[in-house]
Design a protein around this motif. Structure first.
Motif, PDB file in Angstrom:
ATOM      1  N   LEU A 116      -8.774   3.451  93.467  1.00 32.62           N
ATOM      2  CA  LEU A 116      -7.802   3.587  92.032  1.00 32.62           C
ATOM      3  C   LEU A 116      -8.563   4.252  90.935  1.00 32.62           C
ATOM      4  CD1 LEU A 116      -6.362   0.032  92.076  1.00 32.62           C
ATOM      5  CD2 LEU A 116      -5.301   2.209  92.929  1.00 32.62           C
ATOM      6  N   ARG A 117      -9.883   4.601  91.034  1.00 33.94           N
ATOM      7  CA  ARG A 117     -10.366   5.171  89.930  1.00 33.94           C
ATOM      8  C   ARG A 117     -10.073   6.525  89.692  1.00 33.94           C
ATOM      9  NH1 ARG A 117     -14.286   3.135  87.051  1.00 33.94           N
ATOM     10  NH2 ARG A 117     -14.953   1.549  88.483  1.00 33.94           N
ATOM     11  N   HIS A 118      -9.935   7.366  90.839  1.00 30.42           N
ATOM     12  CA  HIS A 118      -9.829   8.687  90.796  1.00 30.42           C
ATOM     13  C   HIS A 118      -8.605   8.951  91.748  1.00 30.42           C
ATOM     14  CE1 HIS A 118     -13.159   9.317  88.389  1.00 30.42           C
ATOM     15  NE2 HIS A 118     -13.948   8.671  89.262  1.00 30.42           N
ATOM     16  N   ALA A 119      -7.437   8.970  91.298  1.00 27.34           N
ATOM     17  CA  ALA A 119      -6.229   9.155  92.097  1.00 27.34           C
ATOM     18  C   ALA A 119      -5.265  10.164  91.322  1.00 27.34           C
ATOM     19  CB  ALA A 119      -5.607   7.896  92.568  1.00 27.34           C
ATOM     20  N   PRO A 120      -5.447  11.456  91.980  1.00 23.19           N
ATOM     21  CA  PRO A 120      -4.676  12.583  90.886  1.00 23.19           C
ATOM     22  C   PRO A 120      -3.125  12.281  91.098  1.00 23.19           C
ATOM     23  CG  PRO A 120      -6.211  13.391  92.521  1.00 23.19           C
ATOM     24  CD  PRO A 120      -6.059  12.035  92.901  1.00 23.19           C
ATOM     25  N   ARG A 121      -2.460  11.593  92.004  1.00 24.05           N
ATOM     26  CA  ARG A 121      -1.142  11.379  91.979  1.00 24.05           C
ATOM     27  C   ARG A 121      -0.530  10.202  90.821  1.00 24.05           C
ATOM     28  NH1 ARG A 121       2.379  14.551  94.593  1.00 24.05           N
ATOM     29  NH2 ARG A 121       1.260  15.870  96.011  1.00 24.05           N
ATOM     30  N   LEU A 122      -1.662   9.488  90.804  1.00 17.33           N
ATOM     31  CA  LEU A 122      -1.304   8.159  89.945  1.00 17.33           C
ATOM     32  C   LEU A 122      -1.624   8.480  88.276  1.00 17.33           C
ATOM     33  CD1 LEU A 122      -0.893   5.009  89.633  1.00 17.33           C
ATOM     34  CD2 LEU A 122      -3.416   4.909  89.911  1.00 17.33           C
ATOM     35  N   HIS A 123      -0.186   8.243  87.790  1.00 23.01           N
ATOM     36  CA  HIS A 123      -0.019   8.621  86.277  1.00 23.01           C
ATOM     37  C   HIS A 123       0.079   7.073  85.792  1.00 23.01           C
ATOM     38  CE1 HIS A 123       0.384  12.933  87.419  1.00 23.01           C
ATOM     39  NE2 HIS A 123       1.358  12.351  88.387  1.00 23.01           N
ATOM     40  N   ASN A 124      -0.900   6.746  84.531  1.00 22.45           N
ATOM     41  CA  ASN A 124      -0.796   5.371  83.870  1.00 22.45           C
ATOM     42  C   ASN A 124       0.300   5.567  82.638  1.00 22.45           C
ATOM     43  OD1 ASN A 124      -2.269   4.004  85.797  1.00 22.45           O
ATOM     44  ND2 ASN A 124      -4.211   4.770  85.003  1.00 22.45           N
ATOM     45  N   LEU A 125       1.061   4.903  82.475  1.00 21.33           N
ATOM     46  CA  LEU A 125       1.818   5.064  81.332  1.00 21.33           C
ATOM     47  C   LEU A 125       1.833   4.055  80.331  1.00 21.33           C
ATOM     48  CD1 LEU A 125       5.344   6.265  82.891  1.00 21.33           C
ATOM     49  CD2 LEU A 125       3.321   7.526  82.343  1.00 21.33           C
ATOM     50  N   LEU A 126       0.782   4.220  79.115  1.00 20.58           N
ATOM     51  CA  LEU A 126       0.493   3.086  78.193  1.00 20.58           C
ATOM     52  C   LEU A 126       1.583   3.128  77.132  1.00 20.58           C
ATOM     53  CD1 LEU A 126      -3.165   3.645  77.918  1.00 20.58           C
ATOM     54  CD2 LEU A 126      -1.985   1.614  78.756  1.00 20.58           C
ATOM     55  N   ARG A 127       2.203   4.319  76.648  1.00 25.49           N
ATOM     56  CA  ARG A 127       2.936   4.094  75.452  1.00 25.49           C
ATOM     57  C   ARG A 127       4.385   4.037  76.126  1.00 25.49           C
ATOM     58  NH1 ARG A 127       1.861   9.826  72.547  1.00 25.49           N
ATOM     59  NH2 ARG A 127       2.425  10.397  74.790  1.00 25.49           N
ATOM     60  N   SER A 137       3.107  -0.223  83.199  1.00 24.22           N
ATOM     61  CA  SER A 137       2.630  -1.187  82.791  1.00 24.22           C
ATOM     62  C   SER A 137       1.486  -1.316  82.260  1.00 24.22           C
ATOM     63  CB  SER A 137       2.660  -2.201  84.212  1.00 24.22           C
ATOM     64  OG  SER A 137       2.153  -3.677  84.014  1.00 24.22           O
ATOM     65  N   PRO A 138       1.285  -1.429  81.062  1.00 25.06           N
ATOM     66  CA  PRO A 138       0.081  -1.624  80.195  1.00 25.06           C
ATOM     67  C   PRO A 138      -0.724  -2.725  80.836  1.00 25.06           C
ATOM     68  CG  PRO A 138       1.755  -1.089  78.736  1.00 25.06           C
ATOM     69  CD  PRO A 138       2.522  -1.325  79.972  1.00 25.06           C
ATOM     70  N   GLN A 196       7.019   5.547  74.477  1.00 31.76           N
ATOM     71  CA  GLN A 196       7.617   7.002  75.002  1.00 31.76           C
ATOM     72  C   GLN A 196       7.481   7.617  76.107  1.00 31.76           C
ATOM     73  OE1 GLN A 196       5.568   5.694  72.501  1.00 31.76           O
ATOM     74  NE2 GLN A 196       4.409   7.543  71.407  1.00 31.76           N
ATOM     75  N   ASP A 197       6.109   7.333  76.919  1.00 35.23           N
ATOM     76  CA  ASP A 197       5.949   7.872  78.139  1.00 35.23           C
ATOM     77  C   ASP A 197       6.871   7.344  78.925  1.00 35.23           C
ATOM     78  OD1 ASP A 197       3.891   9.196  76.955  1.00 35.23           O
ATOM     79  OD2 ASP A 197       2.318   7.640  77.482  1.00 35.23           O
ATOM     80  N   SER A 198       7.375   5.793  78.951  1.00 38.66           N
ATOM     81  CA  SER A 198       8.097   5.177  79.763  1.00 38.66           C
ATOM     82  C   SER A 198       9.341   5.895  79.631  1.00 38.66           C
ATOM     83  CB  SER A 198       8.101   3.768  79.533  1.00 38.66           C
ATOM     84  OG  SER A 198       9.024   2.947  80.308  1.00 38.66           O
ATOM     85  N   ASP A 199       9.966   5.942  78.709  1.00 35.90           N
ATOM     86  CA  ASP A 199      11.154   6.654  78.095  1.00 35.90           C
ATOM     87  C   ASP A 199      11.268   8.026  78.756  1.00 35.90           C
ATOM     88  OD1 ASP A 199      11.650   4.369  76.917  1.00 35.90           O
ATOM     89  OD2 ASP A 199      11.501   5.187  74.814  1.00 35.90           O
ATOM     90  N   GLY A 200      10.431   8.723  78.747  1.00 34.64           N
ATOM     91  CA  GLY A 200      10.313  10.091  79.192  1.00 34.64           C
ATOM     92  C   GLY A 200      10.697  10.267  80.897  1.00 34.64           C
ATOM     93  N   LEU A 201      10.527   9.130  81.523  1.00 42.79           N
ATOM     94  CA  LEU A 201      10.841   9.416  83.194  1.00 42.79           C
ATOM     95  C   LEU A 201      12.329   9.586  83.202  1.00 42.79           C
ATOM     96  CD1 LEU A 201       8.590   6.405  84.443  1.00 42.79           C
ATOM     97  CD2 LEU A 201       8.039   8.818  84.227  1.00 42.79           C
ATOM     98  N   GLU A 202      13.094   9.353  81.917  1.00 42.09           N
ATOM     99  CA  GLU A 202      14.555   9.404  82.296  1.00 42.09           C
ATOM    100  C   GLU A 202      14.768  11.145  82.535  1.00 42.09           C
ATOM    101  OE1 GLU A 202      18.591   8.493  79.713  1.00 42.09           O
ATOM    102  OE2 GLU A 202      16.800   8.029  78.949  1.00 42.09           O
ATOM    103  N   ARG A 203      14.145  11.681  82.201  1.00 40.85           N
ATOM    104  CA  ARG A 203      14.236  13.388  82.594  1.00 40.85           C
ATOM    105  C   ARG A 203      13.894  13.599  83.821  1.00 40.85           C
ATOM    106  NH1 ARG A 203      11.710  13.331  77.358  1.00 40.85           N
ATOM    107  NH2 ARG A 203       9.643  13.925  78.652  1.00 40.85           N
TER     108      ARG A 203
END
Length: 532
Positions: free
Chosen positions: A308-319, A281-282, A321-328
Motif C-alpha cells: 500500500l505504500r507505493h501503489a500508482p493506481r491508488l489515490h487518497n482523497l483527504l479534502r 476516507s481520511p 473538495q477532492d471527494s466532490d470532484g469525483l462527480e465529474r
C-alpha cells in the motif's frame, strides 16, 4: 460479590460495554458506540447507566468504534483511570476517535442548520474534537501474553483475537470472596483464515467466557485468500461490464486496507480490469499509516500491508473538495468510502449521486446492523432516504460475504472448544437474535455447552463465583425488548414517506393527488373528545 453487567452489545452487535464490579474496584471492558437503528443510536446521547467517575479502569479489546467510540464521552463524564490496550489499538484509536469526533460535529452542524429552519432547538454532539486528546492521554499499552496488574487483586492478560490489527481477547483473574475467578472476554474474533492477521488464541480452563456471536447462525464459504480474491474479481468484472463506477461502502480500519490489497492483486493478474482506485476516507488513509508501521505479522514473518505504500493506481482523497470532484468522472473507476454501514461519512454523498444510475454497482462487503442504510439497501428497495432526501435506487446492489473480520459459527465453536474446560457459564453477546440463538443451539447440539449458556439482556447484571453465575436483574429499561435488532419507527417513517412520494408521482392527475392527500390529512386530524 463479584458482578458483571452488560451495558451494550446485548441483543445487538454494537456498543459493547461490560461493567465488572469487584472487591477491588470497578472495571469496564470496552466502551463502545451503538450503531444501527436511530432508536439504538440515541442511547449514545443519554447518560451512562453507571457512575463514570467511579470507574477505576477500562480494558479495551480493540479500536473499532462499536467498542471504543464512547471513551471520550466517558472521560468527559469524569473518568480519569487508565485505559489498557495494545500498542496498535492505541495508535488506531488516535485516528478513529478524532474522526468520530469530527463526524459527530459535522452531522450535528448539518442537523442544526435544518433544525434552525424548522424552528427546532439545536442539539449538542456526544463529544467533540477537544475531548480526544484527554482520552488518549489515559492509554497505557500492554503486550500480548504478559500479565498486567490492573488493580490490587485484579490482573489481565491479552491474547490475539485475529479480528483487527491489535485486537485482543482479554483474560482476567479476579480475587473475590476468598477465591480466584477467571474470566475471558473474547472481544471480536477472526476466523483464523484471515490472510493478513495472526490466528486467534486464548487460555484454557477459565471459569466464565463472554463470547461474541455476530455470525453465530451461519457458516460462511471458504475464506482463504485465493478464493476470496476470485469472488471479488467476479464482482469487479460484472461492475466493469455494467459500464459505471464500483462503489464500496467500506469500514476504514482493516477492511479498506484488505480490499485495496486484493484489488491491486486482481488488476495485476487481469490488466483489463485495471482502474483508478479512490480511497475517499481520511480515517482509512491515516489508519493505513498505522498498518504500515504496526502491521508486522508474526505468523507470516512479514508486514503484508507494505504494497500500500507505493501503489500508482491508488489515490487518497483527504479534502472534501477532492471527494466532490469525483462527480465529474464517467470512466470506469472504483471508490472506497466510509462508513461501512452507510450511516455516516462521505459514502452517503456518493450514494446520493450514484444510486439512481443503473450503470453503478454498489458492493457491500461487511455485516450490516438492523436498521442501518446498508441493511436497507440489501433489501433491494426502489427508494431510500439519505439525509432527509429521497433517492431512487437503480444501481446494482451486491453483497460479498467473504470479507468479514468476524468468525462464523464453526470458528466460534472451535475457538470455544479450545478454551475447555469452561467451568462456569458462557455468556453470548455481540449478536442479533438469530445469531445468538443459532450459536446457542449449535453449542448445545455439539456437546460444547458448559454448565449454562446465557444470553444477557441490556443492562442485566450477574453475580459470579468461580463455578456459577446467576442473574440479579438490575438496570434501567433504556430500550424496548428486541428494539436493538430490528428496524425502528424512524426506518418505518422513511419507508412511508418514500412510498407516499412514489404513489403520488404514479397517479395520473393533480385531482387524484389532492384526493389522496385529503384522505391522509383527515386520518391525521386530531381526535376530539365528546367529554366535557
Amino acid at each position: 460479590m463479584l458482578t458483571l453487567t452488560f451495558h451494550g452489545a446485548a441483543g445487538c452487535v454494537t456498543g459493547f460495554c461490560a461493567l465488572l464490579q469487584t472487591d477491588h474496584g470497578r472495571l469496564l471492558v470496552d466502551c463502545g458506540m451503538f450503531q444501527g437503528p436511530k432508536t439504538l443510536r440515541e442511547l449514545n446521547h443519554g447518560p451512562f447507566p453507571f457512575d463514570a467517575p467511579g470507574v477505576d479502569a477500562v480494558l479495551l479489546t480493540h479500536a473499532h468504534i462499536d467498542h471504543s467510540g464512547l471513551l471520550p464521552k466517558l472521560v468527559r463524564a469524569g473518568f480519569r483511570g487508565p485505559i489498557y490496550a495494545t500498542r496498535p489499538t492505541r495508535d488506531l484509536c488516535e485516528v478513529m476517535l478524532a474522526d468520530s469526533a469530527d463526524i459527530q460535529q459535522g452531522d450535528v452542524d448539518h442537523l442544526n442548520r435544518r433544525n434552525q429552519r424548522r424552528g427546532v432547538a439545536p442539539v449538542e454532539p456526544i463529544y467533540g474534537p477537544q475531548d480526544v486528546a484527554p482520552t488518549l492521554a489515559l492509554f497505557e499499552t500492554v503486550t500480548f501474553g504478559e500479565w498486567a496488574d490492573v488493580r490490587d487483586g485484579v490482573r489481565a492478560r491479552y491474547w490475539p483475537a485475529g479480528h483487527l490489527l491489535g485486537a485482543a481477547s482479554i483474560e482476567l483473574e479476579v480475587e473475590s470472596a476468598g477465591e480466584t475467578v477467571r474470566l475471558l472476554f473474547s472481544g471480536d474474533l477472526g476466523s483464523g483464515e484471515q490472510p493478513y492477521l495472526v490466528r486467534p488464541d486464548g487460555p484454557e480452563g477459565v471459569d466464565h467466557v463472554v463470547l461474541e456471536s455476530t455470525y453465530g447462525d451461519r457458516v460462511r464459504d471458504d475464506m482463504d485468500l485465493s478464493h476470496r480474491r476470485a469472488r471479488l474479481a467476479d464482482e469487479v468484472r460484472q461492475a466493469r461490464m455494467a459500464g459505471g463506477p464500483l462503489l464500496l461502502p467500506t469500514f476504514a480500519i482493516g477492511r479498506a486496507q484488505e480490499l485495496i490489497l486484493d484489488l491491486l492483486a486482481i488488476m495485476e493478474a487481469e490488466p483489463e480490469l485495471a482502474a483508478d482506485i479512490f480511497l475517499d476516507s481520511p480515517l482509512a488513509i491515516e489508519a493505513t499509516e498505522v498498518f504500515l508501521r504496526r502491521g508486522w505479522n508474526s505468523d507470516a514473518s512479514k508486514n503484508p500491508y507494505l504494497p500500500l505504500r507505493h501503489a500508482p493506481r491508488l489515490h487518497n482523497l483527504l479534502r472534501p473538495q477532492d471527494s466532490d470532484g469525483l462527480e465529474r468522472l464517467r470512466d470506469w473507476h472504483i471508490i472506497l468510502a466510509g462508513s461501512g454501514m452507510c450511516d455516516a461519512g462521505r459514502v452517503r454523498g456518493h450514494l446520493k449521486r450514484l444510486l439512481w444510475r443503473k450503470e453503478t454497482t454498489v458492493l457491500i462487503t461487511g455485516f450490516q446492523a438492523a436498521g442501518s442504510l446498508g441493511r436497507v439497501l440489501l433489501g433491494q428497495p426502489s427508494m431510500v432516504r439519505i439525509q432527509g432526501e429521497d433517492v431512487r435506487v437503480r444501481a446494482r446492489v451486491r453483497h460479498l460475504d467473504v470479507y468479514s473480520g468476524h468468525a462464523d459459527a464453526a470458528s466460534l465453536e472451535a475457538w470455544l472448544t479450545a478454551r475447555a474446560p469452561v467451568g462456569g457459564q458462557v455468556f453470548l453477546a455481540h449478536g442479533e437474535p438469530d445469531g445468538l440463538a443459532g450459536l446457542r443451539d449449535r453449542l448445545i447440539a455439539g456437546g460444547r455447552a458448559p454448565v449454562a449458556i446465557t444470553v444477557p439482556a441490556l443492562d442485566e447484571r450477574f453475580c459470579l463465583t468461580s463455578t456459577r453465575a446467576w442473574s440479579v436483574g438490575g438496570g434501567a429499561d433504556r430500550i424496548a425488548p428486541g428494539a436493538a435488532a430490528r428496524p425502528d419507527w424512524h426506518n418505518a417513517r422513511a419507508d412511508l414517506l418514500s412510498a407516499l412520494n412514489e404513489r403520488l408521482q404514479a397517479l395520473g392527475t393533480d385531482r387524484e393527488r389532492e384526493a389522496m392527500l385529503a384522505t391522509l390529512s383527515a386520518a391525521l386530524a386530531p381526535v376530539t373528545s365528546d367529554k366535557t
